[in-house]
Motif scaffolding. Sequence first.
Motif, PDB file in Angstrom:
ATOM      1  N   GLU A   1       0.834  -1.205   0.000  1.00 22.91           N
ATOM      2  CA  GLU A   1       0.000   0.000   0.000  1.00 22.91           C
ATOM      3  C   GLU A   1       0.864   1.249   0.000  1.00 22.91           C
ATOM      4  O   GLU A   1       1.826   1.367   0.763  1.00 22.91           O
ATOM      5  N   SER A   2       0.541   2.191  -0.868  1.00 24.80           N
ATOM      6  CA  SER A   2       1.278   3.453  -0.937  1.00 24.80           C
ATOM      7  C   SER A   2       0.868   4.376   0.201  1.00 24.80           C
ATOM      8  O   SER A   2      -0.315   4.488   0.544  1.00 24.80           O
TER       9      SER A   2
ATOM     10  N   LYS B   1       2.144   7.950   0.456  1.00 31.15           N
ATOM     11  CA  LYS B   1       2.882   9.118  -0.027  1.00 31.15           C
ATOM     12  C   LYS B   1       4.321   8.743  -0.358  1.00 31.15           C
ATOM     13  O   LYS B   1       4.566   8.068  -1.323  1.00 31.15           O
TER      14      LYS B   1
ATOM     15  N   SER C   1      -2.798   3.032  -5.406  1.00 29.90           N
ATOM     16  CA  SER C   1      -2.194   2.898  -4.076  1.00 29.90           C
ATOM     17  C   SER C   1      -2.011   1.458  -3.622  1.00 29.90           C
ATOM     18  O   SER C   1      -1.538   1.223  -2.513  1.00 29.90           O
TER      19      SER C   1
END
Length: 237
Positions: free
Chosen positions: A160-161, A163, A199
Amino acid sequence: MNETGTVRCLVVDDEPPAREIISRYIGQVPMLTLAGECTNAIQAFSFLQQTPVDLLFLDIRMPQLNGNDFLKTLKSPPKTIFTTAYQEYALEGFDLDVVDYLMKPIPFDRFFKAVNKAMVTGTAVKETLANENKAGGSFVYFRADRKMIKVMLSDILYVESMKDYVKVVLAGQTIITKQSISSVEAMLPEKEFARVHRSFIISLSKVTSFSTELIDLGKNEIPIGKLYRQSILKILG
């Protein structure tokens, strides 16, 4: 790898801008460290006599001695990735057992895929890594808590992204590392993992159910992005 757990890289290219780009890319990958830069094959030969190197980024068309001929002179060459603007020169490299070749101008994602190929698929940077890979399955390294953490691909549920960071979720552990999700995507084999959202990346083998909007990985519910819906439903279907 050296004692710090990083891969020592040598960049050999007679063009300063080309060396600068590769060196900058190396600095952006936690598992890599720049051991040195050389402007020609003769200088590189002297460097390798004095300094151990794990991975060599080697230009092909250089004065005095080209990259192909230089590689042939080395009895025990490090794993090598050719960098070249001339595709016809690169083809010979596969007879020399090079890991990959990068066509200039080199985008970062293509560079990262070549590095991952050296580390994970095919032959690894050192024989010890290769043996470990064959014995226990494919793996990647992530930098977290000031160390390199080995992660088996079979243990990854999803990524999961966050930022400037990504969260790598395993069956019994979560790793947070400063890295883009695109760079992680380049590390992972396409047949085993898929980007389902800007994401999220999932392990295809961990999918337990899915709809047009959501994918279930056991108790974990992952959204499907509109841009990825058609391709991921085709894969899962």
